[in-house]
Design a protein around this motif. Sequence first.
Motif, PDB file in Angstrom:
ATOM      1  N   ILE A  81      -3.773  -3.861  35.543  1.00  0.00           N
ATOM      2  CA  ILE A  81      -4.887  -4.535  34.880  1.00  0.00           C
ATOM      3  C   ILE A  81      -4.521  -4.921  33.448  1.00  0.00           C
ATOM      4  O   ILE A  81      -4.917  -5.992  32.950  1.00  0.00           O
ATOM      5  CB  ILE A  81      -6.134  -3.618  34.877  1.00  0.00           C
ATOM      6  N   GLU A  82      -3.735  -4.074  32.781  1.00  0.00           N
ATOM      7  CA  GLU A  82      -3.376  -4.335  31.383  1.00  0.00           C
ATOM      8  C   GLU A  82      -2.720  -5.693  31.190  1.00  0.00           C
ATOM      9  O   GLU A  82      -2.816  -6.299  30.117  1.00  0.00           O
ATOM     10  CB  GLU A  82      -2.448  -3.225  30.863  1.00  0.00           C
ATOM     11  N   GLU A  83      -2.046  -6.191  32.227  1.00  0.00           N
ATOM     12  CA  GLU A  83      -1.346  -7.467  32.109  1.00  0.00           C
ATOM     13  C   GLU A  83      -2.305  -8.654  32.027  1.00  0.00           C
ATOM     14  O   GLU A  83      -1.889  -9.771  31.680  1.00  0.00           O
ATOM     15  CB  GLU A  83      -0.383  -7.641  33.285  1.00  0.00           C
ATOM     16  N   LEU A  84      -3.586  -8.431  32.341  1.00  0.00           N
ATOM     17  CA  LEU A  84      -4.564  -9.504  32.171  1.00  0.00           C
ATOM     18  C   LEU A  84      -4.659  -9.935  30.708  1.00  0.00           C
ATOM     19  O   LEU A  84      -5.009 -11.078  30.414  1.00  0.00           O
ATOM     20  CB  LEU A  84      -5.941  -9.051  32.659  1.00  0.00           C
ATOM     21  N   ALA A  91     -12.269  -9.527  27.782  1.00  0.00           N
ATOM     22  CA  ALA A  91     -13.362  -8.664  28.228  1.00  0.00           C
ATOM     23  C   ALA A  91     -13.299  -8.500  29.735  1.00  0.00           C
ATOM     24  O   ALA A  91     -13.209  -9.487  30.470  1.00  0.00           O
ATOM     25  CB  ALA A  91     -14.706  -9.250  27.820  1.00  0.00           C
ATOM     26  N   ILE A  92     -13.345  -7.260  30.205  1.00  0.00           N
ATOM     27  CA  ILE A  92     -13.323  -7.003  31.637  1.00  0.00           C
ATOM     28  C   ILE A  92     -14.542  -6.166  32.021  1.00  0.00           C
ATOM     29  O   ILE A  92     -14.957  -5.261  31.302  1.00  0.00           O
ATOM     30  CB  ILE A  92     -12.031  -6.289  32.090  1.00  0.00           C
ATOM     31  N   VAL A 104     -10.826   4.911  29.681  1.00  0.00           N
ATOM     32  CA  VAL A 104     -10.537   5.265  28.292  1.00  0.00           C
ATOM     33  C   VAL A 104      -9.355   4.456  27.774  1.00  0.00           C
ATOM     34  O   VAL A 104      -9.390   3.888  26.678  1.00  0.00           O
ATOM     35  CB  VAL A 104     -10.272   6.776  28.166  1.00  0.00           C
ATOM     36  N   ASN A 105      -8.291   4.369  28.566  1.00  0.00           N
ATOM     37  CA  ASN A 105      -7.093   3.634  28.139  1.00  0.00           C
ATOM     38  C   ASN A 105      -7.367   2.136  28.025  1.00  0.00           C
ATOM     39  O   ASN A 105      -6.922   1.475  27.066  1.00  0.00           O
ATOM     40  CB  ASN A 105      -5.943   3.888  29.113  1.00  0.00           C
ATOM     41  N   LEU A 106      -8.115   1.598  28.989  1.00  0.00           N
ATOM     42  CA  LEU A 106      -8.404   0.166  28.963  1.00  0.00           C
ATOM     43  C   LEU A 106      -9.298  -0.205  27.779  1.00  0.00           C
ATOM     44  O   LEU A 106      -9.215  -1.336  27.270  1.00  0.00           O
ATOM     45  CB  LEU A 106      -9.075  -0.260  30.278  1.00  0.00           C
ATOM     46  N   SER A 107     -10.116   0.736  27.316  1.00  0.00           N
ATOM     47  CA  SER A 107     -11.002   0.445  26.186  1.00  0.00           C
ATOM     48  C   SER A 107     -10.239   0.222  24.894  1.00  0.00           C
ATOM     49  O   SER A 107     -10.797  -0.301  23.925  1.00  0.00           O
ATOM     50  CB  SER A 107     -12.012   1.581  25.998  1.00  0.00           C
ATOM     51  N   ARG A 108      -8.982   0.607  24.872  1.00  0.00           N
ATOM     52  CA  ARG A 108      -8.146   0.390  23.685  1.00  0.00           C
ATOM     53  C   ARG A 108      -7.452  -0.967  23.729  1.00  0.00           C
ATOM     54  O   ARG A 108      -6.803  -1.366  22.765  1.00  0.00           O
ATOM     55  CB  ARG A 108      -7.116   1.506  23.571  1.00  0.00           C
ATOM     56  N   GLY A 131     -12.241  10.117  24.242  1.00  0.00           N
ATOM     57  CA  GLY A 131     -11.653   9.250  23.231  1.00  0.00           C
ATOM     58  C   GLY A 131     -11.788   7.768  23.473  1.00  0.00           C
ATOM     59  O   GLY A 131     -11.077   6.967  22.848  1.00  0.00           O
ATOM     60  N   ALA A 132     -12.693   7.360  24.351  1.00  0.00           N
ATOM     61  CA  ALA A 132     -12.891   5.923  24.592  1.00  0.00           C
ATOM     62  C   ALA A 132     -13.415   5.241  23.339  1.00  0.00           C
ATOM     63  O   ALA A 132     -14.204   5.823  22.580  1.00  0.00           O
ATOM     64  CB  ALA A 132     -13.867   5.715  25.737  1.00  0.00           C
ATOM     65  N   ASP A 133     -12.987   4.014  23.112  1.00  0.00           N
ATOM     66  CA  ASP A 133     -13.455   3.231  21.963  1.00  0.00           C
ATOM     67  C   ASP A 133     -14.735   2.512  22.365  1.00  0.00           C
ATOM     68  O   ASP A 133     -14.710   1.387  22.863  1.00  0.00           O
ATOM     69  CB  ASP A 133     -12.382   2.230  21.532  1.00  0.00           C
TER      70      ASP A 133
END
Length: 349
Positions: A81-84, A91-92, A104-108, A131-133
């Motif tokens: 997903i990060e490659e999007l 925004a996803i 949490v990781n995707l929120s960064r 730790g989500a943003d």
Amino acid sequence: MVEPGISLYLASGRQFNLEIIRKAKAAGITKGFTSLHIPEEEGEDYRKQAIALLEDCAEAKIRLTVDVSPETPGKLGISAIEELRDLGVEAIRLDFGFEEEDIVNLSRIFHIVWNASTVPADNMRKWISMGADTTHFTACHNYYPKCYTGLSLEKVRKINEKLKLQGYRTEAFIPGNKVLRGPLKEGLPTVEAHRNQKDLLLAMLELADASTDVVYIGDADVTAPVWKWMKDVKSGFVPLHAELYSHPELYSVLQHDRPDSSEYVIRSQESRQLAGSDQIPAENVVERNAGDICMSNEDFLRYRGEVEVCRKALPRDPRVNVIGKIAETDLAYLPYIKDGMGFCFLQEP
């Protein structure tokens, strides 16, 4: 004021979507939604079509929220997903299947749009503890293609009010009225009662009153009158078709209800200044009905020239002239024009 948005689907084809993007740009709309995990949308050219849609929206300055699932990378031929982000997605909206650590990781990396209809508050608290943003979080309700599965307006209101207390923006959908998305083609509303509602402006205002910040047209296209009022709403006002018996200079003038709204009248903030020093003698002093447009005459002293629209029937006041009336078709909007919202009188067609 609520912000209108559009939806775009790869199955509609690039030329169709380009026309929708053109209409949206002309209406000043900058919010869009698409899905990259619809089962019916797949094929060898899927990645190419998706990239073209993202590029077309970026060129038109439409900020696109992309609905994704864990299957999305495979459909697009990417590994994660990060490659999007490399494809221009900012925004996803996360559907089912993501673990807490993923979110949490995707929120960064992305602005996270989470499912307001199904994600409980406990999930939010856990993401925060991990730790989500959450400054990058927005809540968006589902749309419901299948009849009788949508939410009640009251449920949306209750969910949104809780989210607002936590500081989150909220989004939802109303159906289209011209080109409905397949395969069911029965509308894409969040609120079930909106599925067959003819007046889409009223549906949008009802969601706005239920603390919704952005309301997308869930389907692929709407009629020309809907595009027209979406432009007006994006500009910050609700159009009110009206007949003015006098003071025609009030047509097409943007006015705003006072922020301290009255339950009896829409009270124009600007009207006393618009009246200037003109004399306003008492005339057509009659009992007032819901939808009557009124102006305080010179006997109301410092309130001379103030324009009001009656939300409900009121008694005759010798200091108040009835100068016009709102069209019957637009009376339903009056309860929702409040708290500083704009409005504008338009001549009836």
